[in-house]
Scaffold this motif. Structure first.
Motif, PDB file in Angstrom:
ATOM      1  N   VAL A   1       0.846  -1.187   0.000  1.00 13.49           N
ATOM      2  CA  VAL A   1       0.000   0.000   0.000  1.00 13.49           C
ATOM      3  C   VAL A   1       0.885   1.241   0.000  1.00 13.49           C
TER       4      VAL A   1
ATOM      5  N   THR B   1       3.814   2.538  -6.153  1.00 10.53           N
ATOM      6  CA  THR B   1       3.530   2.522  -7.587  1.00 10.53           C
ATOM      7  C   THR B   1       4.708   1.854  -8.270  1.00 10.53           C
TER       8      THR B   1
ATOM      9  N   ALA C   1      -6.770   0.721  -6.408  1.00 13.25           N
ATOM     10  CA  ALA C   1      -5.739   0.156  -7.282  1.00 13.25           C
ATOM     11  C   ALA C   1      -5.947   0.705  -8.681  1.00 13.25           C
ATOM     12  N   THR C   2      -4.848   1.127  -9.322  1.00 12.22           N
ATOM     13  CA  THR C   2      -4.918   1.733 -10.653  1.00 12.22           C
ATOM     14  C   THR C   2      -3.929   1.039 -11.577  1.00 12.22           C
TER      15      THR C   2
ATOM     16  N   VAL D   1      -8.912  -7.646  -8.248  1.00  6.45           N
ATOM     17  CA  VAL D   1      -8.502  -7.706  -6.845  1.00  6.45           C
ATOM     18  C   VAL D   1      -9.094  -8.986  -6.272  1.00  6.45           C
TER      19      VAL D   1
ATOM     20  N   ARG E   1      -9.547   1.645 -12.594  1.00  8.22           N
ATOM     21  CA  ARG E   1      -9.269   2.204 -11.273  1.00  8.22           C
ATOM     22  C   ARG E   1     -10.281   1.565 -10.324  1.00  8.22           C
TER      23      ARG E   1
ATOM     24  N   LEU F   1      -3.334  -8.432  -6.586  1.00  8.17           N
ATOM     25  CA  LEU F   1      -3.697  -7.592  -7.725  1.00  8.17           C
ATOM     26  C   LEU F   1      -3.248  -8.353  -8.961  1.00  8.17           C
TER      27      LEU F   1
ATOM     28  N   LEU G   1       1.353  -0.013 -12.250  1.00  6.79           N
ATOM     29  CA  LEU G   1       0.383  -0.503 -11.272  1.00  6.79           C
ATOM     30  C   LEU G   1       0.579   0.264  -9.962  1.00  6.79           C
ATOM     31  N   SER G   2      -0.519   0.752  -9.400  1.00  3.94           N
ATOM     32  CA  SER G   2      -0.449   1.534  -8.166  1.00  3.94           C
ATOM     33  C   SER G   2      -1.468   1.015  -7.172  1.00  3.94           C
ATOM     34  N   LEU G   3      -1.076   0.946  -5.914  1.00  4.94           N
ATOM     35  CA  LEU G   3      -1.977   0.581  -4.822  1.00  4.94           C
ATOM     36  C   LEU G   3      -1.852   1.654  -3.745  1.00  4.94           C
ATOM     37  N   GLN G   4      -2.921   2.419  -3.541  1.00  6.99           N
ATOM     38  CA  GLN G   4      -2.880   3.550  -2.635  1.00  6.99           C
ATOM     39  C   GLN G   4      -4.029   3.479  -1.626  1.00  6.99           C
TER      40      GLN G   4
END
Length: 380
Positions: A36, A39, A72-73, A85, A108, A121, A136-139
Motif C-alpha cells: 500500500v 507505484t 488500485a490503478t 482484486v 481504477r 492484484l 500498477l499503483s496501490l494507494q
C-alpha cells in the motif's frame, strides 16, 4: 474482445503467494509483491501467458487489514488492461474487478478490505498477442469522513457535494460515492425527489434501512428537465423513516442540488360524450391498490345509457365508473375486458342526474403507457 480470466486460471500462479499469513509488517512470501502506497512499473511478456491461447497476466501479492479503503490503478499505453482484486485462501474470491480501458483511461478499482489477510492484484491483458509496459499503483483511499446521514424535510432544497471522503458502493463496474438523507413519511404520501448537478450525471435512490442494510425501493437517473438531472416520484408504502441516497451514474464528484417536495395529484379531467381522448398512464398519475389511473368528470342524466371504451396497446386496460360520496369515491361498475385483446368496454345505466367519475386504469399494478378513451351516450 477476449474474455478476461476467472480466478480458477490464477491458482497455479497464486499458490506461492498464499503459502503464509504474515504479520502486518511483512509481505506474502514468494512471487511479486506490492505494498500500500507503492507505484511500480513492470512489463507483460509472451512468457506470462498461462496457456498459448490465453492473454498474458501477472499477480502481485499484498497484505491488508480489515476496513482499509484502497484504490488500485492500472495504466498502459501498449495494451488494453484488466485488473482483478482477489482474496487469497483455500478458495480464491474476487473482491473487485475493473477494465478494460475506457477512452484511454485504465481500470481504477476502489475497494474496502473485507478481512485481514493476503490479497492479489492481477494484471491482465485482453488479447493473447498483447504485451508491453504497464504501471500498477496501490494507494490508500481517503477515509469516509463526510458520509453521515443528514436530515431532510418536505420542501427542503439542499446544496451538497459528492467527495472522495463520502461513503461509496459498487454499482456494476463502477464505485460511486453517495450522500444519505433521512426523512419520516406516512403510508400513501406522494413525494418527489429531484437532484441536479453541473458536474456529473446524477442518480437518486429512495430506500429504507433494515437493520444495518440499506434496501432500495426506487431509483431514477433521469426524468428531470436537466439532461444530467434525476426526478424520482414515489408513493410511500407505509409509515416510517426513509433514506435518500444522492449519488452519480459513474465514479464522479462535485456539487449538486437536492430537493424533496410533495407530489401533487394529477387534475381530474372532463370527458364529453362522443369525444375521444388520447392520454398516457404514468407514475405521475393517481393510484389505487398499486395501479395508476386518470380520473375524468362526466355530467350524466338519470336513466342515461353510456358505453365507455378504453383501448391500449401498452397495457391491459380497465375501467371504473363511480361517484363521489362525502369525499370518498364510490364505484358503481368496473370491467377489465369486453373490448377485445387488452381493451376494455363498460356499459352502464346512470341512476341519477349529476356528476360521475370515470377512472381509466390498468388491470395490473404499476403499468404505464398510451391509451384512448371514448364515452358514447346510447339511445334509450
Amino acid at each position: 474482445m477476449a474474455r478476461p480470466f476467472r480466478l480458477p486460471h490464477l491458482l497455479a500462479l497464486a499458490l506461492p503467494l498464499a503459502a503464509c499469513a504474515p504479520p502486518p509488517s511483512s509481505t506474502p512470501a514468494g512471487g511479486a509483491t506490492i505494498r500500500v502506497g507503492q507505484t511500480l512499473r513492470d512489463r507483460l511478456e509472451p512468457g506470462d501467458r498461462p496457456a498459448p491461447e490465453r492473454p498474458p497476466m501477472r499477480a502481485y501479492g499484498f497484505y491488508a487489514q480489515s476496513g482499509q479503503r484502497l484504490v488500485a490503478t492500472l495504466e498502459s499505453a501498449d495494451f488494453d488492461t484488466y485488473l482483478v482484486v482477489a482474496r487469497l485462501g483455500a478458495v480464491q474470491d474476487t473482491v473487485r474487478t475493473g477494465g478494460p480501458a475506457v477512452e484511454g483511461i485504465g481500470p481504477r478499482v476502489r475497494f474496502t478490505v473485507p478481512e485481514t489477510g493476503n490479497y492479489l492484484l492481477v494484471v491482465q491483458a485482453m488479447q493473447p498477442q498483447d504485451r508491453g509496459v504497464f504501471t500498477l499503483s496501490l494507494q490508500a483511499a481517503p477515509a469516509a469522513t463526510t458520509g453521515g446521514v443528514r436530515g431532510i424535510a418536505l420542501g427542503d432544497r439542499v446544496r451538497g457535494e459528492l467527495q472522495e471522503t463520502d461513503e461509496n458502493e459498487r454499482v456494476g463496474p463502477e464505485t460511486v460515492f453517495y450522500d444519505a438523507y433521512r426523512f419520516t413519511g406516512r403510508a400513501g404520501q406522494r413525494v418527489e425527489i429531484e437532484m441536479d448537478s453541473d458536474s456529473f450525471d446524477t442518480v437518486v435512490t429512495l430506500g429504507r434501512m433494515r437493520g444495518a442494510e440499506y434496501v432500495p425501493l426506487e431509483e431514477n437517473d433521469d426524468g428531470s428537465s436537466d439532461r444530467t438531472g434525476s426526478l424520482l416520484m414515489y408513493i410511500l408504502p407505509e409509515d416510517g423513516e426513509y433514506v435518500i441516497r444522492a449519488t452519480s451514474f459513474s465514479e464522479a464528484t462535485g456539487p449538486y442540488l437536492l430537493e424533496l417536495r410533495a407530489w401533487a395529484e394529477a387534475p381530474v379531467m372532463t370527458l364529453y360524450a362522443g369525444q375521444q381522448e388520447e392520454a398516457f398512464l404514468d407514475v405521475a398519475d393517481r393510484s389505487s391498490e398499486g395501479a395508476f389511473y386518470d380520473a375524468y368528470h362526466y355530467a350524466g342524466r338519470a336513466g342515461e345509457r353510456v358505453r365507455i371504451r378504453m383501448d391500449s396497446d401498452d397495457f391491459d386496460a380497465a375501467l371504473v365508473l363511480g361517484r363521489m360520496r362525502g369525499g370518498e369515491f364510490e364505484a358503481l361498475a368496473s370491467i377489465d375486458d369486453g373490448g377485445g385483446g387488452t381493451n376494455a368496454r363498460l356499459d352502464a345505466v346512470l341512476p341519477a342526474d349529476g356528476e360521475y367519475i370515470v377512472r381509466a386504469t390498468s388491470f395490473g399494478a404499476r403499468q404505464t403507457g398510451a391509451y384512448r378513451i371514448l364515452l358514447t351516450s346510447l339511445p334509450r
